[in-house]
Design a protein around this motif. Structure first.
Motif, short mmCIF file in Angstrom:
data_model
loop_
_atom_site.label_atom_id
_atom_site.label_comp_id
_atom_site.label_asym_id
_atom_site.label_seq_id
_atom_site.Cartn_x
_atom_site.Cartn_y
_atom_site.Cartn_z
N PHE A 1 4.67 -11.15 -11.39
CA PHE A 1 4.96 -12.25 -10.47
C PHE A 1 5.43 -11.64 -9.16
N GLU A 2 6.33 -12.30 -8.44
CA GLU A 2 6.67 -11.82 -7.09
C GLU A 2 7.40 -10.50 -7.07
N LEU A 3 8.01 -10.09 -8.19
CA LEU A 3 8.66 -8.78 -8.21
C LEU A 3 7.64 -7.67 -8.01
N SER A 4 6.45 -7.84 -8.53
CA SER A 4 5.40 -6.84 -8.30
C SER A 4 5.13 -6.65 -6.81
N THR A 5 5.15 -7.76 -6.07
CA THR A 5 4.92 -7.67 -4.63
C THR A 5 6.04 -6.89 -3.94
N ARG A 6 7.27 -7.18 -4.33
CA ARG A 6 8.40 -6.45 -3.74
C ARG A 6 8.32 -4.96 -4.05
N VAL A 7 7.85 -4.64 -5.25
CA VAL A 7 7.79 -3.23 -5.66
C VAL A 7 6.58 -2.52 -5.06
N TYR A 8 5.40 -3.08 -5.27
CA TYR A 8 4.18 -2.40 -4.86
C TYR A 8 3.95 -2.44 -3.35
N GLN A 9 4.00 -3.64 -2.78
CA GLN A 9 3.75 -3.74 -1.34
C GLN A 9 4.99 -3.40 -0.53
N GLY A 10 6.18 -3.69 -1.07
CA GLY A 10 7.41 -3.39 -0.34
C GLY A 10 7.88 -1.97 -0.55
N TRP A 11 8.40 -1.69 -1.74
CA TRP A 11 9.00 -0.38 -2.00
C TRP A 11 7.98 0.75 -1.88
N ALA A 12 6.80 0.56 -2.47
CA ALA A 12 5.83 1.66 -2.52
C ALA A 12 4.97 1.76 -1.27
N ARG A 13 4.64 0.62 -0.65
CA ARG A 13 3.77 0.67 0.53
C ARG A 13 4.52 0.53 1.84
N GLY A 14 5.77 0.09 1.78
CA GLY A 14 6.58 0.07 2.99
C GLY A 14 6.58 -1.21 3.80
N VAL A 15 6.03 -2.30 3.26
CA VAL A 15 6.09 -3.57 3.99
C VAL A 15 7.54 -4.04 4.03
N ALA A 16 7.99 -4.53 5.17
CA ALA A 16 9.38 -4.93 5.36
C ALA A 16 9.78 -6.02 4.38
N ALA A 17 11.00 -5.88 3.84
CA ALA A 17 11.50 -6.86 2.87
C ALA A 17 11.53 -8.27 3.45
#
Length: 226
Positions: A97-113
């Motif tokens: 769910f949305e945690l994947s987005t925070r992890v993959y696109q945010g933490w791993a890819r660097g998109v701003a929180a």
């Protein structure tokens, strides 16, 4: 919401799908109404977006593009599948769910929180699961479960089904993903890390023990071992 929303998360090779299937079988045997779904996916539109995101490794998508596509999929998934099931009082078992987005696109890819938060809130309407179960395994274990050659972490060879676009990422990306999950879990009570190492039976025992502890009433009737 009347139902119970449970999301299984974790890096590639953690065993999410296997444990969701086992829990679903246990709920079925106990007569507990439930729904199994996944992200991206769950509806015709969301599955079409999934194909673009995962089945086309030749496509170049940066973190923002991924965020928008995953969120478009999530929007229709929430409105057409998840919310109605919860309103019916069902247990919803979702693969990511949305945690994947925070992890993959945010933490791993660097998109701003802040960017992720704004887009995700628009997609979900603020809906969050009752619990995130993050199955955690060392990257080496996940690679091994997927049948990948670990001799050269930068050039992975796959011997099972063709890898999707995310699975083709280098080992360093997978390490960041695992780190992201652990960091978010340390900060949020609704995110719980479950040791995904060991046999499927051992992992299932940990999952069931956690659910019985957290939801002794909401999952009443489920055939959990004592």
């Amino acid at each position: 919401m009347k139902g119970c929303f449970l999301v299984f998360e974790g890096p590639e090779g953690a065993g999410k799908s296997l444990q969701i299937g086992r829990l679903a079988e246990r709920l079925s045997a106990s007569g507990v109404p439930h729904l199994v779904t996944r992200e991206p996916g769950g509806t015709a539109a969301a599955e079409a977006i999934r194909s673009v995101l995962l089945d086309r490794p030749e496509l170049r998508l940066d973190g923002i593009a991924e965020l928008l596509l995953f969120s478009a999929s999530r929007r229709v998934h929430v409105e057409e599948v998840i919310r109605p099931a919860l309103e019916r009082g069902e247990v919803v078992l979702c693969d990511r769910f949305e945690l994947s987005t925070r992890v993959y696109q945010g933490w791993a890819r660097g998109v701003a929180a802040q960017t992720i938060e704004r887009v995700t809130r628009a997609a979900t309407g603020g809906l969050l699961p009752d619990l995130y179960l993050v199955l955690d395994v060392p990257v080496k274990v996940g690679l091994g479960r997927q049948g990948q050659d670990q001799q050269d972490p930068g050039q992975l060879a796959f011997f099972g089904p063709a890898p999707d676009r995310i699975e083709l990422e280098k080992r360093s990306f997978r390490e960041r993903v695992r780190e992201g999950y652990r960091e978010f879990a340390a900060a949020e009570e609704r995110i719980v890390v479950v040791d995904g190492s060991g046999t499927p039976d051992e992992v299932e025992g940990r999952v069931l023990g956690l659910l019985e502890e957290r939801f002794p009433h909401r999952l009443r009737g489920a055939n959990f071992p004592r």
